[in-house]
Design a protein around this motif. Structure first.
Motif, PDB file in Angstrom:
ATOM      1  N   GLU A  38      16.716 -38.036  42.116  1.00 16.08           N
ATOM      2  CA  GLU A  38      15.490 -37.429  41.115  1.00 16.08           C
ATOM      3  C   GLU A  38      14.869 -36.552  42.549  1.00 16.08           C
ATOM      4  N   GLY A  39      15.248 -36.377  44.059  1.00 18.20           N
ATOM      5  CA  GLY A  39      14.556 -34.998  45.051  1.00 18.20           C
ATOM      6  C   GLY A  39      15.180 -34.193  44.872  1.00 18.20           C
ATOM      7  N   ARG A  40      16.511 -34.206  44.026  1.00 16.79           N
ATOM      8  CA  ARG A  40      17.164 -33.328  43.685  1.00 16.79           C
ATOM      9  C   ARG A  40      17.065 -32.070  42.938  1.00 16.79           C
ATOM     10  N   ILE A  41      16.210 -32.452  41.574  1.00 18.54           N
ATOM     11  CA  ILE A  41      16.156 -31.976  40.393  1.00 18.54           C
ATOM     12  C   ILE A  41      14.984 -31.516  40.764  1.00 18.54           C
ATOM     13  N   CYS A  42      14.952 -30.023  40.156  1.00 19.66           N
ATOM     14  CA  CYS A  42      14.013 -29.298  40.453  1.00 19.66           C
ATOM     15  C   CYS A  42      12.720 -29.124  39.186  1.00 19.66           C
ATOM     16  N   THR A  43      13.538 -29.391  37.946  1.00 17.00           N
ATOM     17  CA  THR A  43      12.813 -29.214  36.420  1.00 17.00           C
ATOM     18  C   THR A  43      12.101 -31.141  35.984  1.00 17.00           C
ATOM     19  N   THR A  44      11.311 -31.189  36.403  1.00 15.25           N
ATOM     20  CA  THR A  44      10.783 -31.885  36.104  1.00 15.25           C
ATOM     21  C   THR A  44       9.522 -31.554  35.595  1.00 15.25           C
ATOM     22  N   LEU A  45       8.828 -32.278  34.804  1.00 17.14           N
ATOM     23  CA  LEU A  45       7.707 -32.081  33.644  1.00 17.14           C
ATOM     24  C   LEU A  45       6.951 -31.318  34.546  1.00 17.14           C
ATOM     25  N   PRO A  46       6.037 -32.160  35.276  1.00 18.07           N
ATOM     26  CA  PRO A  46       4.721 -31.067  36.228  1.00 18.07           C
ATOM     27  C   PRO A  46       5.562 -29.929  37.266  1.00 18.07           C
ATOM     28  N   ALA A  47       6.610 -29.937  37.840  1.00 21.70           N
ATOM     29  CA  ALA A  47       7.071 -28.355  38.121  1.00 21.70           C
ATOM     30  C   ALA A  47       7.595 -26.860  37.183  1.00 21.70           C
ATOM     31  N   LEU A  48       8.413 -27.981  36.298  1.00 24.48           N
ATOM     32  CA  LEU A  48       8.338 -27.141  35.063  1.00 24.48           C
ATOM     33  C   LEU A  48       6.855 -26.313  34.700  1.00 24.48           C
ATOM     34  N   LYS A  49       5.928 -26.882  34.448  1.00 28.70           N
ATOM     35  CA  LYS A  49       4.445 -26.258  33.917  1.00 28.70           C
ATOM     36  C   LYS A  49       4.179 -25.573  35.315  1.00 28.70           C
ATOM     37  N   PHE A  50       3.923 -26.500  36.573  1.00 32.75           N
ATOM     38  CA  PHE A  50       3.798 -25.360  37.558  1.00 32.75           C
ATOM     39  C   PHE A  50       4.407 -23.322  37.780  1.00 32.75           C
ATOM     40  N   TYR A  51       6.185 -23.876  37.105  1.00 28.92           N
ATOM     41  CA  TYR A  51       6.944 -22.712  37.621  1.00 28.92           C
ATOM     42  C   TYR A  51       6.006 -21.941  35.908  1.00 28.92           C
ATOM     43  N   GLU A  52       5.871 -22.283  35.110  1.00 27.36           N
ATOM     44  CA  GLU A  52       5.872 -21.134  33.536  1.00 27.36           C
ATOM     45  C   GLU A  52       4.344 -20.939  34.790  1.00 27.36           C
ATOM     46  N   ARG A  53       3.045 -20.893  35.250  1.00 28.85           N
ATOM     47  CA  ARG A  53       2.491 -20.271  35.646  1.00 28.85           C
ATOM     48  C   ARG A  53       2.405 -19.510  36.639  1.00 28.85           C
ATOM     49  N   SER A  54       3.123 -19.640  37.790  1.00 24.61           N
ATOM     50  CA  SER A  54       3.250 -19.113  38.891  1.00 24.61           C
ATOM     51  C   SER A  54       3.646 -17.741  38.838  1.00 24.61           C
ATOM     52  N   GLU A  55       3.778 -17.129  38.043  1.00 25.22           N
ATOM     53  CA  GLU A  55       3.855 -15.380  37.632  1.00 25.22           C
ATOM     54  C   GLU A  55       5.086 -15.209  38.244  1.00 25.22           C
ATOM     55  N   HIS A  56       6.208 -15.374  38.518  1.00 28.18           N
ATOM     56  CA  HIS A  56       6.862 -14.920  39.686  1.00 28.18           C
ATOM     57  C   HIS A  56       8.468 -15.915  39.889  1.00 28.18           C
ATOM     58  N   SER A  57       8.165 -16.430  38.391  1.00 31.15           N
ATOM     59  CA  SER A  57       9.459 -17.563  38.132  1.00 31.15           C
ATOM     60  C   SER A  57      10.277 -17.299  36.501  1.00 31.15           C
ATOM     61  N   PHE A  58      11.419 -16.332  36.231  1.00 31.42           N
ATOM     62  CA  PHE A  58      12.070 -16.209  35.398  1.00 31.42           C
ATOM     63  C   PHE A  58      13.297 -16.798  34.543  1.00 31.42           C
ATOM     64  N   VAL A  59      13.739 -16.873  33.599  1.00 28.32           N
ATOM     65  CA  VAL A  59      14.908 -16.996  32.681  1.00 28.32           C
ATOM     66  C   VAL A  59      15.591 -16.233  32.685  1.00 28.32           C
ATOM     67  N   ALA A  60      16.909 -16.070  32.182  1.00 28.04           N
ATOM     68  CA  ALA A  60      17.634 -15.257  32.213  1.00 28.04           C
ATOM     69  C   ALA A  60      18.257 -15.993  30.662  1.00 28.04           C
ATOM     70  N   GLU A  61      18.075 -15.286  29.762  1.00 27.49           N
ATOM     71  CA  GLU A  61      17.786 -15.319  28.378  1.00 27.49           C
ATOM     72  C   GLU A  61      19.005 -14.233  27.830  1.00 27.49           C
ATOM     73  N   ASP A  62      20.371 -14.627  26.798  1.00 24.30           N
ATOM     74  CA  ASP A  62      21.143 -14.210  26.550  1.00 24.30           C
ATOM     75  C   ASP A  62      21.060 -15.024  24.565  1.00 24.30           C
ATOM     76  N   ASP A  63      21.119 -13.810  23.773  1.00 24.37           N
ATOM     77  CA  ASP A  63      21.359 -14.836  22.228  1.00 24.37           C
ATOM     78  C   ASP A  63      20.749 -15.932  22.082  1.00 24.37           C
ATOM     79  N   GLY A  64      19.378 -16.393  23.047  1.00 27.00           N
ATOM     80  CA  GLY A  64      18.794 -17.734  22.707  1.00 27.00           C
ATOM     81  C   GLY A  64      19.569 -18.871  23.553  1.00 27.00           C
ATOM     82  N   VAL A  65      20.231 -18.396  24.854  1.00 24.65           N
ATOM     83  CA  VAL A  65      20.832 -19.573  25.463  1.00 24.65           C
ATOM     84  C   VAL A  65      20.535 -18.907  27.145  1.00 24.65           C
TER      85      VAL A  65
END
Length: 172
Positions: A38-65
């Motif tokens: 649990e300590g190594r996982i950085c995609t907990t729900l609270p973390a995801l909500k935080f980083y979604e709003r951080s303005e500096h976090s991004f995903v790399a997507e190609d054809d929906g993947v």
């Protein structure tokens, strides 16, 4: 490849990518005690909500993947804000060239977002995934730590500035 801010619709894919990267880096990940995993996982729900709003976090997507993500946030260092990259995860079974290009694009998106919000330093650990990206961004490296200075701060920044064809032995 498209680089964009993560949304709630990405949460499941981000979590799956995070787990795949953790399992690839440590094949014994699933045998670790629950608290350690649990300590190594950085995609907990609270973390995801935080980083979604951080303005500096991004995903790399190609054809929906999703092929990778970078989580970063603005923090105060002394009397000024900096952007601190917390983690970068890349699809573990992608070709090395594709991984390097994805990491470079993700870091560049974070650097651009920092500049666009008048934050002139991006700090990150130089992990194997970010070595080529650090060179491409012309980051200043001190050991295994790098800072991408933006604007005129780059002229007087400490550390060795990486050029397009050089990557010093980074303390391996």
């Amino acid at each position: 490849m498209r680089y964009r801010v993560p949304t709630e619709h990405d949460y499941d894919a981000l979590h799956a990518l995070d787990l795949a990267a953790l399992r690839h880096a440590d094949p014994a990940f699933d045998t670790l005690p629950d608290r350690e995993r649990e300590g190594r996982i950085c995609t907990t729900l609270p973390a995801l909500k935080f980083y979604e709003r951080s303005e500096h976090s991004f995903v790399a997507e190609d054809d929906g993947v999703l092929h990778g993500f970078i989580f970063a946030q603005s923090v105060w260092q002394g009397d000024r804000p900096v952007v601190l990259v917390r983690t970068v995860a890349l699809a573990p079974h992608a070709q090395p060239d594709a991984q390097a290009a994805t990491a470079e694009g993700l870091l560049h998106a974070t650097v651009k977002s920092a500049y666009d919000t008048a934050v002139y330093e991006v700090h990150f650990a130089v992990t194997p995934a970010l070595e080529a990206a650090a060179v491409a961004e012309g980051a200043h490296v001190l050991g295994r730590y790098a800072v991408r200075h933006l604007g005129t701060r780059a002229d007087t920044a400490p550390g060795q500035k990486l050029g397009p064809s050089e990557l010093p032995e980074l303390g391996r």
